[in-house]
Design a protein around this motif. Structure first.
Motif, mmCIF file in Angstrom:
data_model
loop_
_atom_site.group_PDB
_atom_site.id
_atom_site.type_symbol
_atom_site.label_atom_id
_atom_site.label_comp_id
_atom_site.label_asym_id
_atom_site.label_seq_id
_atom_site.Cartn_x
_atom_site.Cartn_y
_atom_site.Cartn_z
ATOM 1 N N ARG A 78 0.816 -1.218 0.000
ATOM 2 C CA ARG A 78 0.000 0.000 0.000
ATOM 3 C C ARG A 78 0.848 1.266 0.000
ATOM 4 N NH1 ARG A 78 -5.084 -1.346 4.080
ATOM 5 N NH2 ARG A 78 -5.865 -3.166 2.935
ATOM 6 N N LEU A 79 1.858 1.314 0.858
ATOM 7 C CA LEU A 79 2.705 2.508 0.872
ATOM 8 C C LEU A 79 3.621 2.537 -0.344
ATOM 9 C CD1 LEU A 79 3.669 3.054 4.618
ATOM 10 C CD2 LEU A 79 2.020 4.310 3.231
ATOM 11 N N GLY A 80 3.928 1.357 -0.892
ATOM 12 C CA GLY A 80 4.701 1.320 -2.130
ATOM 13 C C GLY A 80 3.989 2.047 -3.254
ATOM 14 N N LYS A 81 2.676 1.878 -3.335
ATOM 15 C CA LYS A 81 1.889 2.589 -4.345
ATOM 16 C C LYS A 81 1.956 4.099 -4.126
ATOM 17 C CE LYS A 81 -1.419 -1.191 -5.011
ATOM 18 N NZ LYS A 81 -2.834 -1.634 -4.830
ATOM 19 N N ARG A 82 1.946 4.483 -2.862
ATOM 20 C CA ARG A 82 2.015 5.915 -2.565
ATOM 21 C C ARG A 82 3.386 6.475 -2.935
ATOM 22 N NH1 ARG A 82 -0.543 10.343 -2.985
ATOM 23 N NH2 ARG A 82 0.109 11.955 -1.522
ATOM 24 N N ILE A 83 4.438 5.711 -2.677
ATOM 25 C CA ILE A 83 5.792 6.127 -3.031
ATOM 26 C C ILE A 83 5.910 6.306 -4.538
ATOM 27 C CG2 ILE A 83 8.198 5.317 -3.111
ATOM 28 C CD1 ILE A 83 7.646 4.056 -0.313
ATOM 29 N N VAL A 84 5.312 5.402 -5.289
ATOM 30 C CA VAL A 84 5.308 5.512 -6.747
ATOM 31 C C VAL A 84 4.554 6.772 -7.175
ATOM 32 C CG1 VAL A 84 4.396 4.482 -8.860
ATOM 33 C CG2 VAL A 84 5.566 3.048 -7.177
ATOM 34 N N ALA A 85 3.402 7.014 -6.563
ATOM 35 C CA ALA A 85 2.598 8.186 -6.922
ATOM 36 C C ALA A 85 3.350 9.482 -6.663
ATOM 37 C CB ALA A 85 1.282 8.167 -6.152
ATOM 38 N N LEU A 86 4.174 9.481 -5.616
ATOM 39 C CA LEU A 86 4.946 10.681 -5.265
ATOM 40 C C LEU A 86 6.272 10.758 -6.018
ATOM 41 C CD1 LEU A 86 4.352 10.632 -1.411
ATOM 42 C CD2 LEU A 86 3.499 12.361 -3.003
ATOM 43 N N ASN A 87 6.600 9.709 -6.776
ATOM 44 C CA ASN A 87 7.842 9.671 -7.550
ATOM 45 C C ASN A 87 9.068 9.714 -6.638
ATOM 46 O OD1 ASN A 87 8.800 9.316 -10.157
ATOM 47 N ND2 ASN A 87 9.219 11.497 -10.459
ATOM 48 N N LEU A 88 8.975 9.009 -5.519
ATOM 49 C CA LEU A 88 10.086 8.920 -4.576
ATOM 50 C C LEU A 88 10.882 7.648 -4.828
ATOM 51 C CD1 LEU A 88 8.143 9.982 -1.348
ATOM 52 C CD2 LEU A 88 9.710 11.406 -2.696
ATOM 53 N N ASP A 89 12.104 7.626 -4.293
ATOM 54 C CA ASP A 89 13.005 6.503 -4.537
ATOM 55 C C ASP A 89 12.765 5.308 -3.622
ATOM 56 O OD1 ASP A 89 14.450 7.394 -6.716
ATOM 57 O OD2 ASP A 89 15.816 8.562 -5.475
ATOM 58 N N GLY A 90 12.165 5.498 -2.443
ATOM 59 C CA GLY A 90 11.979 4.371 -1.546
ATOM 60 C C GLY A 90 11.437 4.808 -0.201
ATOM 61 N N PHE A 91 11.451 3.887 0.753
ATOM 62 C CA PHE A 91 10.836 4.143 2.054
ATOM 63 C C PHE A 91 11.606 5.146 2.900
ATOM 64 C CE2 PHE A 91 8.331 0.524 0.875
ATOM 65 C CZ PHE A 91 7.126 0.716 1.522
ATOM 66 N N THR A 92 12.913 5.177 2.769
ATOM 67 C CA THR A 92 13.687 6.169 3.523
ATOM 68 C C THR A 92 13.308 7.572 3.091
ATOM 69 O OG1 THR A 92 15.538 4.646 3.814
ATOM 70 C CG2 THR A 92 16.010 6.989 4.070
ATOM 71 N N GLU A 93 13.208 7.762 1.777
ATOM 72 C CA GLU A 93 12.833 9.075 1.263
ATOM 73 C C GLU A 93 11.380 9.396 1.625
ATOM 74 O OE1 GLU A 93 12.868 10.019 -3.106
ATOM 75 O OE2 GLU A 93 14.760 10.954 -2.476
ATOM 76 N N TYR A 94 10.515 8.370 1.605
ATOM 77 C CA TYR A 94 9.119 8.605 1.979
ATOM 78 C C TYR A 94 8.996 9.016 3.435
ATOM 79 C CZ TYR A 94 4.178 8.041 2.904
ATOM 80 O OH TYR A 94 2.880 8.292 3.295
ATOM 81 N N ASP A 95 9.782 8.400 4.313
ATOM 82 C CA ASP A 95 9.751 8.757 5.725
ATOM 83 C C ASP A 95 10.092 10.238 5.915
ATOM 84 O OD1 ASP A 95 9.703 7.927 8.646
ATOM 85 O OD2 ASP A 95 11.754 8.687 8.503
ATOM 86 N N LYS A 96 11.096 10.712 5.203
ATOM 87 C CA LYS A 96 11.473 12.130 5.281
ATOM 88 C C LYS A 96 10.354 13.012 4.731
ATOM 89 C CE LYS A 96 16.414 11.118 4.708
ATOM 90 N NZ LYS A 96 17.587 11.249 3.794
ATOM 91 N N PHE A 97 9.791 12.581 3.607
ATOM 92 C CA PHE A 97 8.716 13.356 2.982
ATOM 93 C C PHE A 97 7.501 13.438 3.902
ATOM 94 C CE2 PHE A 97 4.870 13.577 0.388
ATOM 95 C CZ PHE A 97 5.132 14.690 -0.398
#
Length: 289
Positions: free
Chosen positions: A49-68
């Protein structure tokens, strides 16, 4: 803060790595902000589920998503919590609760309302709306004039996306299925849209108000409730958080008020001294004496 440009190709976006440290960061944040207890068994679901969100935000992975997420909490928190919670619901789910309401609980509340009294019901964790609309349909079945009386149903959820669906009050043929019984024709009218869509009747909608609420945060309600449905929500929390929730819900009931919980849940902790069993996963608040 804008999402940085991803170096991942579209083909590899579904292959975003999700290690133990990623899970621990997500789990710790969900617990500190929302009281959610994420079991390791949920790793695959979180990854998906969060992988889909990371893709939608055009982020590189979970570390970057955590910061975002932390830098954009005001705007991203809704997406985060929506991804981590499961909104499974249907009309008159666990129908024994509604049978008990109709035979034992609502008649005295209707009598009070008809005498000019105040009646309040709360659907906590209402998801896309079937539970509060089922409550409203049950009330109106016994009291067609309820919209003109002091009868109101509060429906809350942490997920703003499902609340928008609930307020729209339009359901597909599959979603609108109701178990056989007195409620069969009590909730819907044809929507006028798609042939298979059903819209909740205006009188049923009129009793219900939807609000976003973190159940583990501040509760702004000042009055007490005669009935609270909080079903299949505590399963997201650890034991201590569950006990706190049961106590707070018990405190929010009038003496004699009813609490209905999920089929796999049991009241525990300090609330056991405030509530007594009154049916299958149903509890009544003891009187002050």
């Amino acid at each position: 803060m804008n999402a940085p440009t991803s170096s991942l190709t579209p083909r590899r976006r579904s292959e975003i790595a999700f290690g133990e440290s990623d899970f621990q960061r997500i789990a710790a944040f969900a617990k500190s902000e929302y009281g959610l207890h994420l079991e390791p068994s949920k790793k695959a679901m979180i990854h998906s589920r969060l992988g889909k969100r990371i893709v939608a935000l055009n982020l590189d992975g979970f570390t970057e998503y955590d910061k975002f997420l932390r830098a954009n909490l005001d705007t991203e928190s809704d997406h985060f919590i929506s991804a981590l919670t499961t909104n499974v619901t249907n009309f008159y789910r666990e129908k024994h609760h509604f049978e008990q309401l109709q035979s034992e609980v609502l008649p005295r509340l209707v009598e009070r309302a008809r005498s000019g009294g105040r009646v309040r019901l709360w659907s906590a964790g209402c998801s896309s709306g079937p539970e509060p609309y089922s409550l409203s349909g049950s009330v109106i079945l016994l009291c067609p004039e309820a919209p003109k009386l002091n009868v109101r149903i509060l429906a809350t959820d942490i997920d703003p996306f499902v609340l928008r669906r609930a307020e729209a009050a339009v359901y597909s043929d599959e979603e609108a299925k109701i178990p056989p019984g007195a409620w069969a024709n009590q909730v819907f009218e044809k929507s006028g849209g798609a042939k298979t869509d059903f819209r909740v009747r205006a009188d049923v909608r009129s009793l219900v108000s939807f609000r976003q609420l973190n159940i583990n945060g501040h509760w702004p309600m000042s009055g007490l409730f005669d009935v609270i449905m909080c079903r299949n929500m505590a399963i997201y929390f650890d034991n201590q958080t569950q006990q706190t929730l049961w106590r707070r819900l018990a405190e929010q009931l009038v003496p004699g008020g009813m609490l209905f919980i999920g089929h796999s849940e049991r009241v525990s902790g300090p609330a056991t001294g405030m509530l007594e069993a009154a049916g299958v996963t149903a509890y009544r608040k003891r009187s002050a004496s």
